[in-house]
Write an enzyme that holds these catalytic residues in place. Structure first.
Site, mmCIF file in Angstrom:
data_model
loop_
_atom_site.group_PDB
_atom_site.id
_atom_site.type_symbol
_atom_site.label_atom_id
_atom_site.label_comp_id
_atom_site.label_asym_id
_atom_site.label_seq_id
_atom_site.Cartn_x
_atom_site.Cartn_y
_atom_site.Cartn_z
ATOM 1 N N GLY A 58 24.763 78.420 26.014
ATOM 2 C CA GLY A 58 24.884 77.348 25.019
ATOM 3 C C GLY A 58 25.540 77.721 23.712
ATOM 4 N N ASP A 117 13.901 75.451 20.340
ATOM 5 C CA ASP A 117 13.054 74.335 20.765
ATOM 6 C C ASP A 117 11.597 74.817 20.696
ATOM 7 O OD1 ASP A 117 11.981 72.160 22.124
ATOM 8 O OD2 ASP A 117 12.970 72.560 24.006
ATOM 9 N N LYS A 145 14.341 72.236 16.580
ATOM 10 C CA LYS A 145 13.393 71.144 16.842
ATOM 11 C C LYS A 145 12.015 71.614 16.390
ATOM 12 C CE LYS A 145 15.431 69.610 21.223
ATOM 13 N NZ LYS A 145 15.124 69.522 22.673
ATOM 14 N N VAL A 167 19.297 66.837 23.353
ATOM 15 C CA VAL A 167 20.669 66.665 22.859
ATOM 16 C C VAL A 167 21.665 67.435 23.734
ATOM 17 C CG1 VAL A 167 20.083 66.172 20.448
ATOM 18 C CG2 VAL A 167 20.294 68.552 21.183
ATOM 19 N N ASP A 173 24.374 71.764 27.258
ATOM 20 C CA ASP A 173 24.699 71.049 28.493
ATOM 21 C C ASP A 173 23.572 70.148 28.968
ATOM 22 O OD1 ASP A 173 22.934 73.190 29.363
ATOM 23 O OD2 ASP A 173 23.551 72.682 31.398
ATOM 24 N N ARG A 179 29.215 70.469 27.692
ATOM 25 C CA ARG A 179 29.403 71.582 26.754
ATOM 26 C C ARG A 179 30.703 71.426 25.970
ATOM 27 N NH1 ARG A 179 25.541 75.424 28.193
ATOM 28 N NH2 ARG A 179 25.188 75.751 30.406
HETATM 29 P P1 5GP Z 1 13.228 77.372 23.670
HETATM 30 O O1 5GP Z 1 12.997 78.677 24.370
HETATM 31 O O2 5GP Z 1 13.241 77.472 22.170
HETATM 32 O O3 5GP Z 1 12.268 76.320 24.166
HETATM 33 O O4 5GP Z 1 14.607 76.798 24.138
HETATM 34 C C1 5GP Z 1 15.783 77.419 23.878
HETATM 35 C C2 5GP Z 1 16.840 77.036 24.886
HETATM 36 O O5 5GP Z 1 16.519 75.829 25.583
HETATM 37 C C3 5GP Z 1 18.130 76.769 24.192
HETATM 38 O O6 5GP Z 1 18.899 77.931 24.036
HETATM 39 C C4 5GP Z 1 18.799 75.769 25.118
HETATM 40 O O7 5GP Z 1 19.450 76.469 26.168
HETATM 41 C C5 5GP Z 1 17.654 75.009 25.721
HETATM 42 N N1 5GP Z 1 17.407 73.739 25.010
HETATM 43 C C6 5GP Z 1 16.396 73.446 24.159
HETATM 44 N N2 5GP Z 1 16.476 72.192 23.713
HETATM 45 C C7 5GP Z 1 17.582 71.664 24.290
HETATM 46 C C8 5GP Z 1 18.223 70.364 24.182
HETATM 47 O O8 5GP Z 1 17.808 69.430 23.487
HETATM 48 N N3 5GP Z 1 19.360 70.218 24.911
HETATM 49 C C9 5GP Z 1 19.881 71.202 25.701
HETATM 50 N N4 5GP Z 1 20.997 70.921 26.352
HETATM 51 N N5 5GP Z 1 19.308 72.425 25.829
HETATM 52 C C10 5GP Z 1 18.174 72.644 25.110
#
Ligand code: 5GP
Length: 189
Positions: A58, A117, A145, A167, A173, A179
């Site tokens: 990403g 996230d 987030k 998003v 993606d 992307r």
């Molecule tokens: P975390 O480990 O903080 O929950 O998530 C991180 C990863 O989840 C990000 O690098 C991304 O790849 C994916 N991710 C989290 N939220 C989103 C979102 O709203 N859209 C997309 N496309 N990927 C997300």
């Protein structure tokens, strides 16, 4: 087509894998913020030759723009983590799919993420990278987030704080698509 634009120029609505997304952050707004982040990093790391570690897949679009907004010497490397796959919520499971190549011992390291996230991926990376004994370790996230936080991670540079919604675009993606969009779109409820 799995992704459809409903108008030309900067479309207000796109369809991806049968779901509708509306414009959330347009390309010009993103570029302005990325330029500011680049200036801040250039100022904070003057004389330090930081190494920016982008998190694949990403972050590659954000990192590509960010390094061109940085006006001091800097290096780049990548690591790859497991992603959402075709899902819209985090599985909570993080796996390392590609390690960094660079030797970061005694280096100033900036981890560059497209989005934080739950915080689990960033926590996982920080733990891994700390073991290499960098001189400093900081984090950059284009999107955060905050409401989705499951583990608190230090975020040093944040582009935009956004609600807990899915998003796509600008590197992010949905089922490997979107992307290539210059703007960021949010899932319509
Ligand atoms: P975390 O480990 O903080 O929950 O998530 C991180 C990863 O989840 C990000 O690098 C991304 O790849 C994916 N991710 C989290 N939220 C989103 C979102 O709203 N859209 C997309 N496309 N990927 C997300």
């Amino acid at each position: 087509m799995a992704c459809t634009f409903f108008s030309h120029a900067v479309p207000e609505v796109v369809e991806c894998h049968g779901e509708r997304f509306r414009l959330f952050l347009d390309a010009a707004t993103i570029q302005r913020r990325v330029a500011e982040l680049g200036q801040e990093i250039s100022r904070d790391y003057a004389g330090k030759r930081p190494i920016l570690i982008g998190v694949l897949n990403g972050a590659f679009v954000f990192l590509a723009d960010l390094i061109r907004a940085i006006t001091i010497d800097c290096e780049v490397d990548f690591l790859k983590l497991s992603s959402y796959g075709a899902e819209k919520v985090s599985s909570g499971q993080v796996y390392e799919l590609k390690k960094i190549d660079a030797d970061i011992r005694n280096r100033h390291v900036l981890v560059v993420e497209d989005i934080v996230d739950t915080g689990l991926s960033m926590q996982f990376m920080l733990e891994r990278l700390k073991a290499h004994e960098p001189a400093s370790l900081a984090t950059v996230a284009l999107l955060h987030k905050a409401e989705a936080t499951r583990v608190e991670v230090p975020l040093d540079y944040v582009g935009f704080r956004i609600p807990n919604q899915f998003v796509i675009g600008y590197g992010l993606d949905y089922g490997q698509l979107a992307r290539n969009f210059s703007s960021i779109y949010v899932l319509e409820n």
